[in-house]
Scaffold this active site. Structure first.
Site, PDB file in Angstrom:
ATOM      1  N   ASN A  14       0.867  -1.182   0.000  1.00  0.00           N
ATOM      2  CA  ASN A  14       0.000   0.000   0.000  1.00  0.00           C
ATOM      3  C   ASN A  14       0.901   1.229   0.000  1.00  0.00           C
ATOM      4  OD1 ASN A  14      -1.796   2.040   0.448  1.00  0.00           O
ATOM      5  ND2 ASN A  14      -2.366   1.398   2.531  1.00  0.00           N
ATOM      6  N   LYS A  16       0.169   4.220  -0.251  1.00  0.00           N
ATOM      7  CA  LYS A  16      -0.456   5.429   0.308  1.00  0.00           C
ATOM      8  C   LYS A  16      -0.231   6.605  -0.655  1.00  0.00           C
ATOM      9  CE  LYS A  16      -0.131   3.364   4.824  1.00  0.00           C
ATOM     10  NZ  LYS A  16      -0.018   3.510   6.270  1.00  0.00           N
ATOM     11  N   HIS A 101      -9.546   1.224   4.922  1.00  0.00           N
ATOM     12  CA  HIS A 101      -8.260   1.457   5.589  1.00  0.00           C
ATOM     13  C   HIS A 101      -8.475   2.469   6.717  1.00  0.00           C
ATOM     14  CE1 HIS A 101      -4.156   2.643   6.412  1.00  0.00           C
ATOM     15  NE2 HIS A 101      -3.785   1.529   5.796  1.00  0.00           N
ATOM     16  N   GLU A 171      -5.254  -4.658  10.729  1.00  0.00           N
ATOM     17  CA  GLU A 171      -4.263  -3.608  10.945  1.00  0.00           C
ATOM     18  C   GLU A 171      -4.604  -2.859  12.224  1.00  0.00           C
ATOM     19  OE1 GLU A 171      -2.139  -2.346   7.077  1.00  0.00           O
ATOM     20  OE2 GLU A 171      -3.928  -1.127   7.261  1.00  0.00           O
ATOM     21  N   GLY A 177       2.403   2.836  11.007  1.00  0.00           N
ATOM     22  CA  GLY A 177       3.326   3.978  11.027  1.00  0.00           C
ATOM     23  C   GLY A 177       4.089   4.070  12.337  1.00  0.00           C
ATOM     24  N   GLY A 238       3.073  -0.888   4.307  1.00  0.00           N
ATOM     25  CA  GLY A 238       3.046   0.543   3.976  1.00  0.00           C
ATOM     26  C   GLY A 238       4.424   1.034   3.600  1.00  0.00           C
TER      27      GLY A 238
HETATM   28  P1  13P Z   1       3.185   0.941   7.725  1.00  0.00           P
HETATM   29  O1  13P Z   1       3.686  -0.387   7.169  1.00  0.00           O
HETATM   30  O2  13P Z   1       3.889   2.107   7.162  1.00  0.00           O
HETATM   31  O3  13P Z   1       3.088   0.921   9.221  1.00  0.00           O
HETATM   32  O4  13P Z   1       1.667   1.075   7.180  1.00  0.00           O
HETATM   33  C1  13P Z   1       0.818   0.001   7.335  1.00  0.00           C
HETATM   34  C2  13P Z   1      -0.414   0.224   6.559  1.00  0.00           C
HETATM   35  O5  13P Z   1      -1.240   1.059   6.905  1.00  0.00           O
HETATM   36  C3  13P Z   1      -0.624  -0.573   5.345  1.00  0.00           C
HETATM   37  O6  13P Z   1      -1.910  -0.435   4.832  1.00  0.00           O
END
Ligand code: 13P
Length: 258
Positions: A14, A16, A101, A171, A177, A238
């Site tokens: 992802n 983002k 999400h 998640e 994050g 992410g």
């Molecule tokens: P991170 O891997 O950056 O913590 O993000 C996870 C996420 O939200 C994946 O959809």
């Protein structure tokens, strides 16, 4: 004769709202393309921002990874400025979509909206990754019932035949994050809980086939342990998915797990 092993693990990147330039997107794709050819147990899915779908789909050649979007709108067409429909992305060659999400839930996406998006995506034939997870934890397990409710409401209206195109991504919001992922022992507990919730909603034999992924601060160092000890069917990644060296290494280690 080389035996073709059925792919049975998912690594979904992802991106983002990253990266900033098309050339950077292309660089990530080129690395993924190289490594994907060598994977025998792992299905790779890229979820770029819609602006970079061209970079991800354009040079794909024979399908070695799948591409999807991070969001769709649930209506089929019409006066919805700024929105993208499930059919549009399907017609471009996408096969996956995310729904629910936590970053979108924070912007106001409710369970009801998630269920509508899921229905629309399934109607278009897209495999849909529904994201669920608690905002915070406590020592009494008070987060479990709201999580059950979130899953039930997000899957409202789903019938047995839809399950083959459904993936659940667990998640925990507090681990997204963050510095560290949830421990694999806790991830294992939560996959059992989610399977139980699904078994209460659907026939158990169908429910157990729904892949459960983990997401939240996954990187090439913790990925293998999360898969093998957390007992998940894959990872939703992410930050590490837009860091080519780390993502390539992550794919290698995940694919090596027997
Ligand atoms: P991170 O891997 O950056 O913590 O993000 C996870 C996420 O939200 C994946 O959809």
């Amino acid at each position: 004769m080389v035996q073709k092993i059925k792919k049975r693990r998912y690594v979904i990147g992802n991106w983002k709202m990253n990266p900033q330039f098309p050339a950077e997107a292309k660089r990530i794709v080129d690395e993924v393309k190289k490594i994907s050819k060598k994977l025998v147990r792992t299905s790779v899915v890229l979820l770029p921002p819609a602006a970079f779908l061209g970079q991800c789909l354009g040079t794909r050649g024979d399908t070695i990874y799948d591409v999807g979007v991070q969001n769709i709108f649930y209506e089929e067409s019409g006066s919805y400025t700024g929105e993208i429909s499930a059919d549009m992305v399907k017609n471009l060659g996408c096969t996956y979509v995310l729904a629910g999400h936590s970053e979108r839930r924070k912007m106001g996406e409710t369970d009801v909206v998630v269920a509508k998006k899921l229905a629309s995506a399934l109607r278009a034939g897209l495999t849909t990754v529904v994201c669920v997870g608690e905002n915070e934890r406590d020592s009494q397990g008070a987060y479990l019932e709201p999580l059950r409710e979130q899953i039930q409401k997000s899957l409202e209206g789903i019938v047995r035949k839809d399950l083959k195109n459904l993936i659940i991504a667990y998640e925990p919001v507090w681990a997204i994050g963050a510095k560290e992922a949830m421990t694999s022992a806790l991830i294992y507990e939560m996959t059992i809980f989610i399977k139980k919730v699904l078994s209460d909603l659907f026939e158990q034999e169908d429910a157990v086939k729904v892949p459960i992924l983990y997401g939240g601060s996954v990187n090439f160092r913790n990925a293998a342990e999360i898969i093998s000890q957390g007992q998940v069917d894959g990872l939703l990644v992410g930050r590490e998915s837009v860091n080519p060296p780390g993502f390539v290494e992550l794919l290698k280690v995940v694919d090596e797990i027997q």
